[in-house]
Enzyme design. Structure first.
Site, PDB file in Angstrom:
ATOM      1  NE  ARG A  29      -3.763  -2.217   2.070  1.00 46.48           N
ATOM      2  CZ  ARG A  29      -4.658  -2.626   2.940  1.00 46.48           C
ATOM      3  NH1 ARG A  29      -4.645  -2.150   4.164  1.00 46.48           N
ATOM      4  NH2 ARG A  29      -5.561  -3.501   2.594  1.00 46.48           N
TER       5      ARG A  29
ATOM      6  CD  GLU B 118      -6.729   0.423  13.098  1.00 50.58           C
ATOM      7  OE1 GLU B 118      -7.735  -0.214  12.725  1.00 50.58           O
ATOM      8  OE2 GLU B 118      -6.424   1.537  12.638  1.00 50.58           O
TER       9      GLU B 118
END
Ligand SMILES: Cc1cc2nc3c(=O)[nH]c(=O)nc-3n(C[C@H](O)[C@H](O)[C@H](O)COP(=O)(O)OP(=O)(O)OC[C@H]3O[C@@H](n4cnc5c(N)ncnc54)[C@H](O)[C@@H]3O)c2cc1C
Ligand code: SF4
Ligand code: FES
Lengths: 250, 667
Positions: free
Chosen positions: B338, B454
C-alpha cells in the site's frame, strides 16, 4: 440546493415530540443525506441551538447504525441503500423533506431521531449463534465441504445489517425479516444445523416478548430492506419453526 | 531501559509460543469466576476477546460506544483475512506469512510477535467456519482464496466485499451467546473516559453512559483496551465517524507508552475527495487490485483534457496510457504494498497527470479483467466465437459476483458506472500501525492494562499488509490474550472484587466531570467539527504521505495553537446529563489534538523513510524510500510527561534473528 426540512424533535424517552421546520440552503447534490444534516447541525450549534440527534457511524452502508424515515420511507426514496448512502442528487431544489425516527413499540425513541434497537441484540442472545467455544483445535475449515449454492444463500442472508428498516416499514412492526435472516443463515450451514430447532424456537419466543407484531405477508420489509434480504428467508423460517414445533411436541 | 521489557520467550522462533503457553501460569476454572475483566471495545479484537474470556469462565464487562457490539468499525472491513492454510498449494507456509509480514512492515516489527500471528492464523479460519461464517467457496464446496498486495501467494479468505462484517458478526454471535448466559455484561452506548490505576495496577475505568449522561465507575482485575485505531486524527479517513483515540490516549496519559505514533497507513484505493462538505472517505477494497489495472494518461495534454471534461478515459488508446505501477514495479505490478502504491499515485498527480477536477485521482480500470473473465466464461460454457459484446456481458457477471457490492457503493457515491468507465481513486488515511506499546503478552507498561487489535502497535511495523488487520485482531482476541492474561491474573485469585469507592476512583471521576463541565460551560462560538477539520488539514498536509523537517515543525506549532484555540473557542450546546453527541465529539477531538502533536514529534525524530513513513530527506534519486537500519532499527515508545510535545522517547531495539534485513524491493 435550497430545501425545507421538517424534522422530528423529541427531548428524551417518553417525552412529547413534534415536527420542527428548518430551512436550509447551499446544499450540493454530491453531499450525502447525513452530510446535509451535518451542515444543518453545525449551523444550529453556531446559533447556540441544540443539534438534531441521529445515529450513524460507518457512513458506507454496512454498520446499520443510521436509521431515518425520510418522506415516509425507511432509508429514503433510493432503493438498496441505507440513509448514509443516500445522496442529495435524489432530491430537487426547493423540496420539502420529512425526517422521522423509526416508529415501533419495540424501538422506543431515545432522542430526536435516535431509537433504542436493543431488542435485536436480545433476540440474538436468545439463539443467534452456533454453540462452539474458542479453541485451537476445532475441525479444519475444509473438512466439511459446503455446496456453493448453500454457502451463497447463507451469505446473502448473513448480510443483514440489523438496521431495523424492516420493522419500521411494516404496518405491524414485525421483525420477521431480521430474525429469519439469521435463522436461515445458520440453518443452511452444516455447522448451524445441529441447533436449528432450538434456535428458531428461542429466537421467535424472544421476538414475541419484545413486542414486535405478527407477519401478515405484506412484503413491505423486503422492499425497504437496504440489503435485499429476501422474503424467502421468512418462508424458510416458518418451515423451520413448524418442523421444530412438531418435533418438540412428539 | 527497565520500562521496556518485551518479555520475548527464549528458544527458537517456531517453539517460542508453544513453550510460552506450556509454561505460563493458569487460573483454574473455579477461580476464574472470582475474576473480573473489563474489555473496552467490541470490534474483532475486543469482541473475540470478550467471548473467549467469558467462555473460559471470567466475568467480563464489555463496553462500546455504538448502540450494539455488532456495529464496531471492524464491520466495514471489505477485502479479506489472511491465513497460512496453503489450501491453494502455492507454497504458502507459516514461515512465508511471517516473512511477508515482516518485510511488508519494512523491518520495523517484532519478529516473535509476527511469527506467533502467522502460527495461529490457520486456527482463526477453523474457528470462524465453526461459528457459521459464510466465507466464499468454490464449486467443489471448499474455501476460496484471493491474493492481496505485497505477496505472491493466494492466502486471503473472504466473503465477497464484506469479510469484516461476516467475521464481526461471528464474534458478535459468540458474544451474544455469553451475554445470554450472563457471563458477559454488555454496556452499549458507553464510552470509557479514563483509566483507574490503583497501586500501580489497572483496576477499572470511568465511563459515561451516552444515553443518560451518567458518569459510572467500573472496577476489574484487568482492563483490556480494544478501541481500534486513531486514523480519524486526519478528520477525513476511511474509519467510521465515531472511531477515536480516547481510550488509548487516556491509558497513555496514565503511564502506558505509545509506540510509533507516526506510522500511519495511507490506502491507495479510495474514492477521491469531492468537496468541503465531505465527512468521510470510502475505501475501495485492495482486492480490486487483483483485477483492476491502475493508470493515468501518458500525455499531460490528455490529463488536462480529462480534467476539463473534454475527453473520456475510454477514448484514450492503450499506447497513451501509463500503467505506472506495472512500469515501475514489474514483479509485483498492481499488487505492490500500500505505501508504495500510494506514493506512486501521489507522484503522478503531483506531476500533473491526475484525472479528476481536483487533479487528485488516478484510474482503476476493469476493462481488461472483464474481457479476460468473459473469454474464460465463454469457453466454459462452450460458446463458439463469442462476440465482444457477449464476452463483456459474461465478464461483467463474473466481476459482479466478485465485487458487486463495491461497484454498487462506488456508483452510489460517484454517480458513474464502473463496469463501463474506470473508477477514479486516490489514497486516503486508513489504518494506524502505531498504538499503545505492548510486550509479548500484549500487556502495556501499566500492569494489568492490555491493548489488542488496532489499538496496539505490535505486528505490522511501519506498514500493514492487506487482510492482516482482521487476522491480528482475531488472533489477539481468540488465541493470544486469553492465554497470556492468565499469567497476570493468577496473582489475583484471592484479591476479591475491587471496590469502586477507593480514592483513585474518586480522583479519576472528578477529573472527568470537571473537563466535561468545562466544555458545556465554555462560551465559545465554533462547533467541534471546525477544529477537527482544521486539525485534519494540518495532519494531511504535513504529517501525511510525505513529511519533512520544516513541515513537521510547522505542524507542531500549528497544532499547539489550534489546541489552545479549541479550548477557548469551542461551543458545546446541550447538557451533561443526557444524550449529547456534540459533547462526545468534543471529548474525542480534545484527545486528537494532543495525539496529533505526538505523531508529528515522532515523525520528526525518525529521519529515515520506512513503510508508510516517508521522509523527503531520505529517498533515492528515483524517489524510492531509503531506510536507515544502522540508526533506526527500533520501536519508538513515548512516555507522557504532562505535555505531548515534551514526551520522552524510549527505544525498543529490534533484533532480527530469523530474517535478514534487506532493502524492500518489489521491482
Ligand atoms: C473501510 C475499511 C476496510 C478494511 N478492510 C480490511 C480488510 O479487508 N482486511 C483487514 O485485515 N483489515 C481491514 N481493515 C482494517 C480493520 O478493519 C481494522 O483494523 C480492524 O477491524 C480493527 O479492529 P479492532 O477490533 O481493533 O477495532 P474496531 O473494530 O475499531 O473496534 C473498536 C471498538 O472500540 C469501541 N470503543 C472505542 N473507543 C471506545 C471508548 N472510549 N469507550 C468504549 N468503547 C470504545 C468501539 O465502540 C468499538 O466497539 C479495514 C479498515 C477499514 C477502515
Ligand atoms: S432484514 Fe434488512 S431491513 Fe431488516 S434489519 Fe436486516 S438489513 Fe435492515
Ligand atoms: S452509518 Fe453505517 S449503515 Fe449508515
Amino acid at each position: 440546493m435550497k430545501l425545507t426540512l421538517k424534522i422530528w424533535r423529541q427531548a428524551g424517552p417518553g417525552k412529547a415530540g413534534k415536527m420542527e421546520t428548518y430551512p436550509i440552503d447551499g446544499i450540493s447534490p454530491d453531499m450525502s443525506f447525513l452530510e446535509m444534516l451535518d451542515v444543518l447541525n453545525n449551523k444550529l450549534v453556531t446559533e447556540g441551538q441544540e443539534p438534531v440527534a441521529f445515529d450513524h457511524d460507518c457512513r458506507e452502508g454496512i454498520c446499520g447504525a443510521c436509521s431515518l424515515y425520510i418522506n415516509g420511507e425507511a432509508h429514503g426514496p433510493d432503493r438498496g441503500v441505507t440513509t448514509c448512502q443516500l445522496h442529495m442528487r435524489k432530491f430537487k431544489d426547493g423540496d420539502t423533506i420529512y425526517i422521522e425516527p423509526w416508529r415501533a413499540k419495540a424501538f422506543p425513541v431515545i432522542k430526536d431521531l435516535v431509537v433504542d434497537r436493543g431488542a435485536f441484540d436480545r433476540i440474538m442472545a436468545a439463539g443467534g449463534f452456533v454453540s462452539v467455544n474458542t479453541s485451537g483445535n476445532t475441525l479444519d475449515a475444509n473438512s466439511i465441504p459446503i455446496p456453493k449454492d448453500d454457502a451463497d444463500k447463507a451469505f446473502d442472508a448473513a448480510t443483514c445489517i440489523g438496521c431495523g428498516a424492516c420493522v419500521a416499514s411494516c404496518k405491524n412492526s414485525s421483525a420477521m425479516l431480521f430474525v429469519s435472516a439469521k435463522v436461515s443463515q445458520l440453518a443452511l450451514l452444516p455447522q448451524g444445523r445441529v441447533e436449528a430447532q432450538r434456535r428458531v424456537l428461542n429466537m421467535v419466543e424472544q421476538m414475541d416478548k419484545e413486542g414486535f407484531g405478527n407477519c401478515t405477508n405484506t412484503g413491505a420489509c423486503e422492499v425497504e430492506c437496504p440489503k435485499g434480504i429476501s422474503l424467502e428467508n421468512i418462508a424458510r423460517m416458518n418451515r423451520e419453526y413448524i418442523k421444530a414445533g412438531l418435533l418438540s411436541e412428539s | 531501559m527497565s520500562k521496556l521489557n518485551a518479555r520475548i520467550p527464549e528458544g527458537p522462533i517456531d517453539k517460542k509460543w508453544t513453550n510460552h503457553k506450556n509454561n505460563i501460569r493458569l487460573v483454574n476454572p473455579a477461580n476464574k469466576r472470582l475474576i473480573d475483566v473489563i474489555v473496552v471495545g467490541t470490534g474483532l479484537a475486543g469482541g473475540s476477546a470478550a467471548a473467549s474470556l467469558a467462555e473460559m469462565g471470567y466475568n467480563v464487562k464489555a463496553f462500546c460506544f455504538q448502540d450494539s457490539p455488532r456495529r464496531a468499525h471492524s464491520i466495514a472491513a471489505q477485502g479479506g483475512i489472511n491465513a497460512a492454510k496453503n489450501y491453494q498449494n502455492d507454497g504458502d507456509s507459516v514461515y512465508r506469512l511471517f516473512y511477508d509480514t515482516v518485510k511488508g512492515g519494512d523491518y520495523r516489527s517484532r519478529e516473535a510477535n509476527v511469527y506467533r500471528l502467522a502460527e495461529v492464523s490457520a486456527n482463526i479460519i477453523d474457528q470462524c467456519v465453526a461459528q457459521g461464517v459464510p466465507f466464499a467457496r468454490e464449486y467443489g464446496g471448499l474455501l476460496d482464496n484471493r491474493s492481496f498486495g505485497g505477496v505472491q501467494v493466494s492466502r486471503t479468505f473472504y466473503a465477497k466485499g464484506q469479510t469484516g462484517q461476516q467475521l464481526l458478526l461471528g464474534a458478535y454471535s459468540a458474544m451474544s451467546r455469553q451475554i445470554g448466559l450472563g457471563r458477559i455484561k454488555m454496556y452499549n452506548r458507553h464510552e470509557m473516559l479514563e483509566l483507574v490505576v490503583v497501586n500501580g495496577k489497572a483496576r477499572g475505568i470511568i465511563a459515561r453512559d451516552l444515553v443518560t449522561g451518567e458518569i459510572e465507575r467500573h472496577s476489574a482485575h484487568a482492563v483490556v483496551i480494544a478501541s481500534g485505531g486513531y486514523g480519524n486524527v486526519f478528520f477525513l479517513s476511511t474509519n467510521a465517524m465515531g472511531s477515536n483515540a480516547t481510550a488509548s490516549w487516556k491509558v497513555h496519559k496514565k503511564g502506558a507508552l505509545f509506540a510509533n505514533p507516526c506510522f500511519t497507513q495511507i490506502h491507495p484505493t479510495c474514492i477521491p475527495v469531492s468537496g468541503d462538505h465531505q465527512s468521510k472517505l470510502t475505501l475501495m477494497s485492495e482486492s480490486l487490485r487483483n483485477d483492476g489495472r491502475i493508470w493515468v494518461p501518458a500525455k499531460k495534454e490528455d490529463a488536462e483534457a480529462i480534467r476539463a471534461g473534454k475527453l473520456k478515459p475510454t477514448q484514450i488508446p492503450e499506447e497513451d496510457r501509463d500503467y505506472y505501477l506495472e512500469r515501475r514495479y514489474p514483479a509485483f505490478g498492481n499488487l505492490v504494498p500500500r505505501d508504495v502504491a500510494s506514493r506512486a499515485a501521489k507522484e503522478r498527480c503531483d506531476a500533473g497527470y491526475g484525472v479528476n477536477a481536483t487533479g487528485e485521482a488516478v484510474y482503476l480500470d476493469f476493462a481488461s479483467a472483464i474481457e479476460r473473465y468473459g473469454r474464460e466464461k465463454a469457453n466454459v460454457e462452450g460458446i463458439q466465437n463469442p462476440s465482444l459484446e457477449k464476452i463483456k456481458e459474461l465478464g461483467k457477471k463474473v466481476v459482479e459476483a466478485k465485487y458487486g457490492n463495491l461497484f454498487q457503493m462506488y456508483e452510489k457515491i460517484v454517480d458513474q458506472n464502473p463496469y463501463e468507465t474506470p473508477m477514479m481513486i486516490y489514497p486516503a488515511v486508513h489504518y494506524t500501525m502505531g498504538g499503545v506499546w505492548v510486550d509479548y503478552n500484549l500487556m502495556t507498561t501499566i500492569p494489568g492494562c492490555y491493548a489488542i487489535g488496532e489499538a496496539n502497535f505490535s505486528d505490522h511495523g511501519a506498514n500493514r499488509l492487506g487482510a492482516s488487520a482482521l487476522m491480528q485482531g482475531l488472533a489477539d482476541g481468540y488465541f493470544v490474550l486469553p492465554y497470556t492474561i492468565g499469567d497476570y491474573l493468577a496473582d489475583d485469585i484471592r484479591t476479591g472484587a475491587i471496590p469502586t469507592d477507593l480514592p483513585e476512583f474518586d480522583e479519576a471521576e472528578k477529573a472527568v466531570v470537571e473537563q466535561l463541565q468545562k466544555f458545556i460551560a465554555n462560551k465559545g462560538s465554533k462547533p467541534v467539527d471546525y477544529f477537527h477539520k482544521k486539525l485534519g488539514k494540518i495532519m494531511w498536509n504535513e504529517v501525511g504521505m510525505a513529511r519533512n523537517e520544516s513541515g513537521l515543525k510547522k505542524a507542531i506549532q500549528e497544532i499547539r495553537e489550534l489546541r489552545d484555540e479549541f479550548h477557548k473557542e469551542v461551543m458545546v450546546p446541550g447538557e451533561l446529563n443526557g444524550f449529547n453527541q456534540e459533547l462526545e465529539k468534543a471529548w474525542r477531538v480534545a484527545d486528537f489534538l494532543e495525539l496529533g502533536e505526538l505523531m508529528a514529534l515522532d515523525a520528526l525524530s525518525r529521519t529515515e523513510s520506512c513503510g508508510g513513513h516517508f521522509r523527503e530527506e531520505s529517498q533515492t534519486e528515483e524517489g524510492e524510500a531509503v531506510r536507515n537500519d544502522a540508526e533506526f532499527t527500533f520501536v519508538s515508545a513515548w512516555e507522557f510527561t504532562g505535555d505531548p510535545g515534551k514526551a520522552i522517547l524510549h527505544k525498543e531495539e529490534l533484533v532480527y534473528e530469523n530474517i535478514e534485513l534487506k532493502t524492500r524491493s518489489y521491482k
